[in-house]
Design an enzyme around this catalytic site. Sequence first.
Site, short mmCIF file in Angstrom:
data_model
loop_
_atom_site.label_atom_id
_atom_site.label_comp_id
_atom_site.label_asym_id
_atom_site.label_seq_id
_atom_site.Cartn_x
_atom_site.Cartn_y
_atom_site.Cartn_z
N SER A 116 2.48 10.70 3.69
CA SER A 116 2.63 11.51 4.90
C SER A 116 3.54 10.92 5.96
CB SER A 116 1.26 11.78 5.52
OG SER A 116 0.56 12.75 4.79
N LYS A 119 6.04 13.30 7.34
CA LYS A 119 5.84 14.22 8.47
C LYS A 119 6.64 13.83 9.70
CE LYS A 119 1.26 15.96 7.07
NZ LYS A 119 0.78 15.08 6.00
N SER A 173 -2.37 14.32 10.85
CA SER A 173 -1.75 14.46 9.53
C SER A 173 -2.26 15.67 8.76
CB SER A 173 -1.95 13.18 8.69
OG SER A 173 -0.94 13.04 7.73
#
Length: 328
Positions: A116, A119, A173
Site C-alpha cells: 500500500s 497509495k 489505507s
Amino acid sequence: MAGQRAIFLMTAILAMVAGAGRPSPALAQAANFHPCNAQPALPICQHGYGRRVAAMRWGAPREALDPDAAVKAPLITRDPAGEIGKLRSTTIFVEDMDRAEVLFARDADVVRPIASIVKLMTALVVVDARLPMDEMITIDASDVGVPSELPSRLAAGARLSRVDLLHLALASSENSAAHALGRTYPGGMTAFVEAMNARATVLGMNDSRFVEPIGLSNENVSSARDLARLVHAASRQPLIGEFTTDARYSVDGRTFHNTNMLVGRPRWDILASKTGTTREAGDCLVMMVRLGGRNLAMVLLNAQGMSGSRFGDAVRLRRVLDSRMAAN
C-alpha cells in the site's frame, strides 16, 4: 452402528478437506487459541501479515508487540552498532532530501513489491489532476470487491466526497477508497495507471512500475531509493502531508485510525507517511521526518519478526541517527 460410524467418518473427512485452508471454528473458540499455532502449515500463516489476518478473522490473541515500537520506547542509545544489529527490515534507506546525503542504506536498489505504499502515488495523481474534491462518489461493487483478505469498511452504495476518499486511502489505507479514486479518474482506471507511471518517470523513479492504485498486486514494484523520492514529493503536497499524519479521522459516523502507530506521538515530527503490508511485500513503512533540523526520507521494507517491527526499526534508526548527529 458400523454404517453410522462410516458415515460420520466420511462427513468428518469431507469437512476437513473443505476447511483445509482455514482453521476450524471449534478450534478458534478455544482459550488462547491462535490458528497459526494449531496449523502452522496454512498458507495464511507463513508470514506475520497472514498471522494478523488470522487473528482478526478468528478472534485470536494479538501478536506480541516489538518492544521498540511501544509508546515509551527510549529514543536514545549508547550502542548504535547494537541498534543496527537489531534492525529487522531487509531493505532500509535514509536520505537527507535537502542535502541529497544518504545516511543509511541496505539493499536500497533492490526492486520489490511495495504493497500500500502505492497509495502515495495514487494520492499524487489525484492531487495533480485538480479534480473537484467536494464531488460525491458512490462506492460500487468493484470497489469493495477487490481481492483483499481484509474486508472493506466501506459498503457498496455509500456516498463520500473525493476528499474523504483520499483521506481514508492515506490515513487508514482503505483499499475501496483508493480503488474508487482510480475508477472515477477521467479516462477510468487505465488512464489513472498511466498517470501513475508518468508521474514516476517525472520523479526519476526508474526502478518503479505501477499497475493499480491499491497495492495488492505484486506487480507494483519499486526500490527504497525510489520510494524516498516518492515520499518526499508527497510531503510537499499539503493535503497529502496532512492526511497521512492525521492520527484518526471520522466520516459517515465511523472513526478510522492511522495505520502508522508513530503518528501523533510526542517527539516525532512526521511530515508524511504511509504503511504497506502484504505477504509478499512484508511489513513496509515510508516516512518523511524532521530530525535534528533535517528533512529525512526513511524507507523500511519487508520487516520481519514481531508485530510492529517496522515501527520498532524506525525507532532503532532514529536512535542511530540521533547518536550520529550528536557526535557531529
